[in-house]
Design a protein around this motif. Structure first.
Motif, PDB file in Angstrom:
ATOM      1  N   TYR A 149       0.806  -1.342   0.049  1.00 46.80           N
ATOM      2  CA  TYR A 149       0.031  -0.151  -0.128  1.00 46.80           C
ATOM      3  C   TYR A 149       0.947   1.398   0.061  1.00 46.80           C
ATOM      4  O   TYR A 149       0.378   2.310  -0.404  1.00 46.80           O
ATOM      5  CB  TYR A 149      -1.001   0.105   1.120  1.00 46.80           C
ATOM      6  CG  TYR A 149      -0.421  -0.402   2.463  1.00 46.80           C
ATOM      7  CD1 TYR A 149       0.179   0.817   3.322  1.00 46.80           C
ATOM      8  CD2 TYR A 149      -0.256  -1.381   3.103  1.00 46.80           C
ATOM      9  CE1 TYR A 149       0.698   0.483   4.597  1.00 46.80           C
ATOM     10  CE2 TYR A 149       0.165  -1.703   4.321  1.00 46.80           C
ATOM     11  CZ  TYR A 149       0.726  -1.087   5.060  1.00 46.80           C
ATOM     12  OH  TYR A 149       1.018  -0.850   6.369  1.00 46.80           O
ATOM     13  N   HIS A 150       2.078   0.983   0.272  1.00 47.06           N
ATOM     14  CA  HIS A 150       2.931   2.178   0.179  1.00 47.06           C
ATOM     15  C   HIS A 150       3.142   2.849  -1.190  1.00 47.06           C
ATOM     16  O   HIS A 150       3.628   3.835  -1.467  1.00 47.06           O
ATOM     17  CB  HIS A 150       4.364   1.886   0.927  1.00 47.06           C
ATOM     18  CG  HIS A 150       4.263   1.847   2.319  1.00 47.06           C
ATOM     19  ND1 HIS A 150       4.948   1.002   3.065  1.00 47.06           N
ATOM     20  CD2 HIS A 150       3.492   2.555   3.362  1.00 47.06           C
ATOM     21  CE1 HIS A 150       4.780   1.073   4.417  1.00 47.06           C
ATOM     22  NE2 HIS A 150       3.794   2.206   4.492  1.00 47.06           N
ATOM     23  N   LEU A 151       3.286   1.886  -2.284  1.00 47.42           N
ATOM     24  CA  LEU A 151       3.653   2.131  -3.398  1.00 47.42           C
ATOM     25  C   LEU A 151       2.604   3.073  -4.157  1.00 47.42           C
ATOM     26  O   LEU A 151       2.890   3.779  -4.918  1.00 47.42           O
ATOM     27  CB  LEU A 151       3.852   0.937  -4.337  1.00 47.42           C
ATOM     28  CG  LEU A 151       4.752  -0.303  -3.962  1.00 47.42           C
ATOM     29  CD1 LEU A 151       4.764  -1.380  -5.227  1.00 47.42           C
ATOM     30  CD2 LEU A 151       6.138   0.255  -3.855  1.00 47.42           C
ATOM     31  N   VAL A 152       1.382   3.162  -3.647  1.00 46.74           N
ATOM     32  CA  VAL A 152       0.295   3.988  -4.131  1.00 46.74           C
ATOM     33  C   VAL A 152      -0.028   5.204  -3.307  1.00 46.74           C
ATOM     34  O   VAL A 152      -1.060   5.994  -3.569  1.00 46.74           O
ATOM     35  CB  VAL A 152      -0.929   3.167  -4.490  1.00 46.74           C
ATOM     36  CG1 VAL A 152      -0.957   1.926  -5.402  1.00 46.74           C
ATOM     37  CG2 VAL A 152      -1.559   2.661  -2.962  1.00 46.74           C
ATOM     38  N   ASP A 214      -2.520  -9.238  13.322  1.00 46.94           N
ATOM     39  CA  ASP A 214      -2.930  -9.661  11.854  1.00 46.94           C
ATOM     40  C   ASP A 214      -4.281  -8.771  11.212  1.00 46.94           C
ATOM     41  O   ASP A 214      -5.236  -8.840  12.062  1.00 46.94           O
ATOM     42  CB  ASP A 214      -3.421 -11.210  11.877  1.00 46.94           C
ATOM     43  CG  ASP A 214      -3.801 -11.599  10.811  1.00 46.94           C
ATOM     44  OD1 ASP A 214      -3.925 -11.130   9.718  1.00 46.94           O
ATOM     45  OD2 ASP A 214      -4.275 -12.832  10.752  1.00 46.94           O
ATOM     46  N   ARG A 215      -4.253  -8.063  10.385  1.00 46.57           N
ATOM     47  CA  ARG A 215      -5.009  -7.069   9.779  1.00 46.57           C
ATOM     48  C   ARG A 215      -6.048  -7.699   9.056  1.00 46.57           C
ATOM     49  O   ARG A 215      -6.874  -6.846   8.418  1.00 46.57           O
ATOM     50  CB  ARG A 215      -4.497  -5.713   9.510  1.00 46.57           C
ATOM     51  CG  ARG A 215      -3.804  -5.077  10.356  1.00 46.57           C
ATOM     52  CD  ARG A 215      -4.584  -4.247  11.317  1.00 46.57           C
ATOM     53  NE  ARG A 215      -3.667  -3.511  12.335  1.00 46.57           N
ATOM     54  CZ  ARG A 215      -4.525  -2.660  13.236  1.00 46.57           C
ATOM     55  NH1 ARG A 215      -5.654  -2.805  13.088  1.00 46.57           N
ATOM     56  NH2 ARG A 215      -3.735  -1.871  13.895  1.00 46.57           N
ATOM     57  N   ASN A 220      -8.561  -0.954   5.814  1.00 49.88           N
ATOM     58  CA  ASN A 220      -8.142   0.508   5.826  1.00 49.88           C
ATOM     59  C   ASN A 220      -6.651   0.475   6.219  1.00 49.88           C
ATOM     60  O   ASN A 220      -6.182   0.718   7.693  1.00 49.88           O
ATOM     61  CB  ASN A 220      -8.851   1.334   6.807  1.00 49.88           C
ATOM     62  CG  ASN A 220      -8.373   2.820   6.979  1.00 49.88           C
ATOM     63  OD1 ASN A 220      -7.597   3.115   5.822  1.00 49.88           O
ATOM     64  ND2 ASN A 220      -8.862   3.821   7.703  1.00 49.88           N
ATOM     65  N   PRO A 221      -5.848   0.514   5.429  1.00 47.76           N
ATOM     66  CA  PRO A 221      -4.310   0.508   5.657  1.00 47.76           C
ATOM     67  C   PRO A 221      -3.876   1.824   6.444  1.00 47.76           C
ATOM     68  O   PRO A 221      -2.609   1.655   7.107  1.00 47.76           O
ATOM     69  CB  PRO A 221      -3.446   0.498   4.413  1.00 47.76           C
ATOM     70  CG  PRO A 221      -4.385  -0.065   3.335  1.00 47.76           C
ATOM     71  CD  PRO A 221      -5.895   0.387   3.950  1.00 47.76           C
ATOM     72  N   ALA A 222      -4.681   2.672   6.598  1.00 44.74           N
ATOM     73  CA  ALA A 222      -4.189   3.995   7.185  1.00 44.74           C
ATOM     74  C   ALA A 222      -4.067   3.782   8.607  1.00 44.74           C
ATOM     75  O   ALA A 222      -3.350   4.428   9.463  1.00 44.74           O
ATOM     76  CB  ALA A 222      -5.156   5.170   6.946  1.00 44.74           C
ATOM     77  N   GLY A 223      -4.724   2.503   9.294  1.00 42.36           N
ATOM     78  CA  GLY A 223      -4.751   2.280  10.845  1.00 42.36           C
ATOM     79  C   GLY A 223      -3.552   1.261  10.970  1.00 42.36           C
ATOM     80  O   GLY A 223      -3.374   0.983  12.255  1.00 42.36           O
ATOM     81  N   VAL A 234      -6.905  -6.267   0.951  1.00 43.34           N
ATOM     82  CA  VAL A 234      -6.249  -4.963   0.565  1.00 43.34           C
ATOM     83  C   VAL A 234      -4.890  -5.285  -0.481  1.00 43.34           C
ATOM     84  O   VAL A 234      -4.932  -4.544  -1.397  1.00 43.34           O
ATOM     85  CB  VAL A 234      -5.819  -4.378   1.795  1.00 43.34           C
ATOM     86  CG1 VAL A 234      -4.617  -3.298   1.483  1.00 43.34           C
ATOM     87  CG2 VAL A 234      -6.942  -3.755   2.449  1.00 43.34           C
ATOM     88  N   PHE A 235      -4.386  -6.330  -0.259  1.00 43.88           N
ATOM     89  CA  PHE A 235      -3.185  -6.961  -1.136  1.00 43.88           C
ATOM     90  C   PHE A 235      -3.731  -7.118  -2.438  1.00 43.88           C
ATOM     91  O   PHE A 235      -3.228  -6.530  -3.423  1.00 43.88           O
ATOM     92  CB  PHE A 235      -2.719  -7.889  -0.504  1.00 43.88           C
ATOM     93  CG  PHE A 235      -1.563  -8.359  -1.302  1.00 43.88           C
ATOM     94  CD1 PHE A 235      -0.202  -8.154  -0.993  1.00 43.88           C
ATOM     95  CD2 PHE A 235      -1.618  -9.362  -2.420  1.00 43.88           C
ATOM     96  CE1 PHE A 235       1.168  -8.528  -1.538  1.00 43.88           C
ATOM     97  CE2 PHE A 235      -0.321  -9.807  -3.010  1.00 43.88           C
ATOM     98  CZ  PHE A 235       0.748  -9.223  -2.735  1.00 43.88           C
TER      99      PHE A 235
END
Length: 494
Positions: A149-152, A214-215, A220-223, A234-235
């Protein structure tokens, strides 16, 4: 108790640092073919593995020996163009921010006065300052530490966000403070790309000994925290978006899956029973745990645990090699029957536990000034030092789903697929032959992995480059030559 654990006790070094050479000159023409692909503009997207990170740092020679750079040199046989990387200043590694050190220098192998080897950081200060930004674009878009998620994420290269929302390595070569990694990659209009991402989405949880969450189910990757496992949905969503963006102009490419954590020496070097003990010392230590062991029967009578868990929690040492005592959060919480106080969740390691590499530096040593307080014996190891079977299962579950996504989307987008999971499993199980020897995952002497126990050596990256080239040739009917792993260095001696 003297620490007799020798991390590299049987080190048989045949280590040489040499500059890479190639069997064929790039100027040769007519012998190789690009097949159905166009390698004019090659962009590599990923994390530290793409950047050429090794020995716990990013440094100049590591970047020059990155697998994308090796691939680009081979692409030159079939029309590949220049390949630019965000090179570090030196071979020291580490980073500065306005003159202040924010990342340590690289590791090298050092021998003490008795000839015992151990990995140490270079005692030189970094010279690469992230405030000195580079002129792009960069063909190697590998960013150490990046999760998918950092790539975007826009602003991932904003120096004002370093320490929270930004990455210092991307700060050095981002086209602007507001851009994202994928935006800068796509802006180069690549004709060919490689994508190897997702390792950090489980690896940071694993290397921290399961200190994370373990999410799965949290979209919501922001958290998310630094050591959390990324939700597989998400992946999948972001991975598809990445491939859609990269192939939007008709570019072809190759993607790689995620290896097992059990394939890397960070988790396989320290044995589960690393503590040597004579009979007298074992008896003495057992006396210290006698009351604890007796109390386990009481907890069974009180119904707090069953007999099976009581046996699992029993602490017992003997003459010979012994498991260490750990705190295991997955055990049933116990309460003192009178005071109501929490009882530590103690047990000893088993063959199913993975003790992380860094724990080798202090297991069996005094935990303080009191010589009777010994790490791993009278003082249990904390959660961060051991990846338990329960934690390994969480990693495996996510990895399985990530890899299924990568394989399916590679087929959907008609891309070359690289099975690095199988390749590194072979290195761990039987070794991988090359012209000059066999590369294995044995720490230091196996020559496939650098001194951080996670990232490959240059020889190891050569294996990765060849795996990509093989998949590319098979998918696109090209005849790109492979590299010679034997021409590259492995572990460096101080």
């Amino acid at each position: 108790m003297k620490n007799n654990i020798k991390l590299l006790a049987l080190l048989a070094l045949g280590l040489a640092a040499c500059e890479p050479e190639f069997d064929k000159e790039v100027s040769e023409s007519g012998f190789y073919s690009a097949g159905d692909a166009d390698f004019t503009t090659y962009v590599a997207v990923g994390n530290s593995l793409t950047a050429g990170y090794a020995d716990n740092a990013l440094y100049l020679q590591g970047q020059e020996n990155s697998y994308p750079n090796m691939i680009a040199m081979q692409f030159a046989h079939v029309g590949g163009g220049d390949f630019t990387q965000p090179l570090m200043n030196d071979n020291i590694g580490g980073l500065l921010a306005g003159g202040n050190k924010i990342a340590d220098s690289r590791m090298v192998l050092e021998f003490d006065a008795e000839g015992n080897p151990s990995p140490v950081n270079l005692d030189e200060e970094p010279t690469t300052d992230i405030t000195n930004t580079l002129e792009g674009p960069m063909n190697n878009m590998g960013v150490p530490g990046a999760k998918i998620y950092h790539l975007v994420a826009e602003g991932y290269g904003n120096i004002g966000g370093v320490g929270s929302t930004a990455n210092p390595y991307f700060v050095r070569f981002a086209s602007s403070a507001s851009t994202s990694v994928i935006a800068d990659a796509v802006a180069q209009d690549p004709t060919f790309f490689t994508l190897w991402i997702g390792n950090n989405d489980i690896l940071s949880y694993a290397t921290s000994g399961g200190v994370g969450v373990d999410r799965t189910g949290d979209t919501n990757p922001a958290g998310y925290g630094e050591n959390d496992i990324t939700d597989p949905n998400v992946f999948a969503s972001i991975y598809n978006n990445l491939l859609t963006a990269l192939t939007g102009n008709g570019a072809k490419g190759a993607v790689a899956n995620i290896p097992d954590v059990t394939s890397i020496p960070y988790f396989t070097t320290v044995p589960y029973a690393p503590v040597p003990m004579d009979e007298g010392t074992a008896n003495q230590v057992n006396q210290g745990y006698a009351d604890y062991n007796q109390a386990l029967s009481l907890f069974v009578l009180l119904g707090q645990i069953d007999e099976e868990e009581a046996q699992r929690r029993e602490i017992k040492f003997q003459a010979g090699q012994n498991p260490v005592v750990i705190l295991d959060e997955d055990l049933t919480p116990l309460k003192h029957p009178v005071t109501g106080d929490d009882i530590p969740n103690l047990r000893q390691t088993t063959s199913e536990d993975l003790i992380v590499l860094n724990a080798s530096s202090f297991i069996g040593t005094p935990a303080g000034e009191d010589p009777t307080q010994i790490n791993g014996i009278s003082v249990p190891l904390g959660d961060r030092w051991v990846l338990t079977p329960e934690e390994q299962q969480l990693v495996s579950n996510a990895q399985t789903q990530y890899n299924a996504t990568i394989k399916a989307l590679a087929e959907q987008h008609s891309l070359a697929f690289v099975d690095t999971r199988a390749m590194l499993a072979q290195a761990a199980e039987t070794g991988i032959p090359y012209d000059g020897g066999v590369l294995t995952s044995t720490y230091a002497t196996g020559k496939a992995f650098s001194l951080d126990g996670v990232h490959p050596t240059a020889k190891g990256y050569a294996l990765v480059a060849n795996a990509f080239i093989e998949a590319i040739n098979e998918t696109y009917n090209s005849t790109i030559p492979e590299v010679n792993p034997g021409a590259y260095p492995d572990v460096f001696i101080k």
